[in-house]
Write an enzyme that holds these catalytic residues in place. Sequence first.
Site, PDB file in Angstrom:
ATOM      1  N   HIS A 121       0.810  -1.211   0.000  1.00  0.00           N
ATOM      2  CA  HIS A 121       0.000   0.000   0.000  1.00  0.00           C
ATOM      3  C   HIS A 121       0.852   1.274   0.000  1.00  0.00           C
ATOM      4  O   HIS A 121       0.346   2.362  -0.258  1.00  0.00           O
ATOM      5  CB  HIS A 121      -0.995   0.003   1.173  1.00  0.00           C
ATOM      6  CG  HIS A 121      -0.416   0.254   2.520  1.00  0.00           C
ATOM      7  ND1 HIS A 121      -0.097  -0.758   3.403  1.00  0.00           N
ATOM      8  CD2 HIS A 121      -0.108   1.401   3.165  1.00  0.00           C
ATOM      9  CE1 HIS A 121       0.373  -0.244   4.524  1.00  0.00           C
ATOM     10  NE2 HIS A 121       0.376   1.074   4.405  1.00  0.00           N
ATOM     11  N   ASP A 151       0.085  -7.583   1.518  1.00  0.00           N
ATOM     12  CA  ASP A 151       0.612  -6.219   1.641  1.00  0.00           C
ATOM     13  C   ASP A 151       2.133  -6.173   1.663  1.00  0.00           C
ATOM     14  O   ASP A 151       2.738  -5.432   2.433  1.00  0.00           O
ATOM     15  CB  ASP A 151       0.052  -5.517   2.881  1.00  0.00           C
ATOM     16  CG  ASP A 151       0.056  -3.992   2.725  1.00  0.00           C
ATOM     17  OD1 ASP A 151       0.315  -3.522   1.614  1.00  0.00           O
ATOM     18  OD2 ASP A 151      -0.192  -3.302   3.718  1.00  0.00           O
ATOM     19  N   SER A 225       5.002   2.846   7.822  1.00  0.00           N
ATOM     20  CA  SER A 225       4.574   1.694   7.045  1.00  0.00           C
ATOM     21  C   SER A 225       5.695   1.203   6.141  1.00  0.00           C
ATOM     22  O   SER A 225       6.274   1.969   5.373  1.00  0.00           O
ATOM     23  CB  SER A 225       3.366   2.068   6.191  1.00  0.00           C
ATOM     24  OG  SER A 225       2.760   0.925   5.662  1.00  0.00           O
TER      25      SER A 225
END
Length: 463
Positions: A121, A151, A225
């Site tokens: 993402h 992911d 992230s």
Amino acid sequence: MKKPFKPSASAKLSKLSLVISAALFSSALALTSAPALANLPPQVDGHVMPSLAPMLEHATPAVVSISVVGTHEVSQQNVPEAFKFFFGNRGQNQAQQRPFRGLGSGVIIDSDEGYIVTNNHVIENADKIMITLKDGRQIEAKKLGSDAKSDIALLQIEAKNLHSIKLADSDNLRVGDFTVAIGSPFGLGQTVTSGIVSALGRSNLNIEQYEDFIQTDAAINSGNSGGALVNLRGELIGINTAILGPGGGNVGIGFAIPSNMMHNLVSQIIEFGEVHRGILGVSGHSVNSEIAKAMELETNQGGFIAQVMPDSAADEAGIKAGDVIVAMNGKPIKSFFELRAKIGSIGANKKVNLTVIRDGDTKTFTVKLKQDQSAEIAAASIHTMLKGAQLTNDSKKQAVVIENVAEGSPAHMAGFKAGDIIIGVNRSRIKDIAQLRDQLKDTSGVLAINIIRGNISQYIMIR
């Protein structure tokens, strides 16, 4: 073909040094609340002051900042409002193409090849990906492949004097083990926070389709992230992915993809350019007290098998409905979700040993996983004019089916529609995505894509 990624050998530390490290780490946490002690020299009265700095000096050069620009379709996501990803405007409620800029983090896992792992993402729909190393160098990266369902994404850069991080065996983690999160929150630059493993095997959170998260209270926020979660040796134990943040900020509940799961997926991307996900061919439930009572089980953990698909890997191995899978390759399985996630990260045609309880007896089955033919493939990695299309293999029709086409995407502009069946390129027959990739790889000029739409065979020309 790129050489498969192999993790570096773990540093050998004595049991005594580990105990000392843990004790010093605890002392360091206590000392951080005392401003008067902040400027003390490295030694006081001949005693070395506790610090994580020596470990971080080796680990932090392997963590990079990622900035991206691109366009994406902003639409409602099937993610609970409480779960906030660390990147972009993924949770907005509109359906249109919008330009975006975003920040994230990544981890260098192979300095020779320039491999960087991050979250899908972070770089999804990115047209340009820039990497900033700790020493300040900025390098454009290329995307080698990704897996949206777990992911994970793999990037590559060309640069000298890179530093990679060592991988730990995440199956050996215990609740209470110390953790350190490294990333670039809010674009501030590299930041380090500390905590512990709060829980293991977190799943059924509806964040990703394959979930087996490490939960930690190390402070992680927007921009972390794709960053590193490491142990006190500076070894990678996880890739930071999401937080439980009702207010959008850190509340001490963060989630990371285990390093073993990441390694399995990345190895497939390096070898095939995509994930060839293994599939067991069962459906079921996590064992709880009610199931244990109804089935007269002596355990409250494991994956209860409700159905075995005909001709599946499980069926061919002899697994039956009513079995309870309690271990895989000798490691305990706590829930059906954990079983699904671990199986889903292992490549097709790989063998696994499953420990099963059947009628009170413990049995072991060797299962050769089959390939998940229903998995959606990132079409953009096959050809830029297929970007925005979701492809699946149809084994019965021996063709490639376009499941969906994003409005306004290159695939939509080229004329592809949901339901189209790709059967050929130029004069060559296409039976699956692998053959489609091979036909389109390193080709130039005009290509004639033969499709079937309804009952009509036609060609779509792409360049």
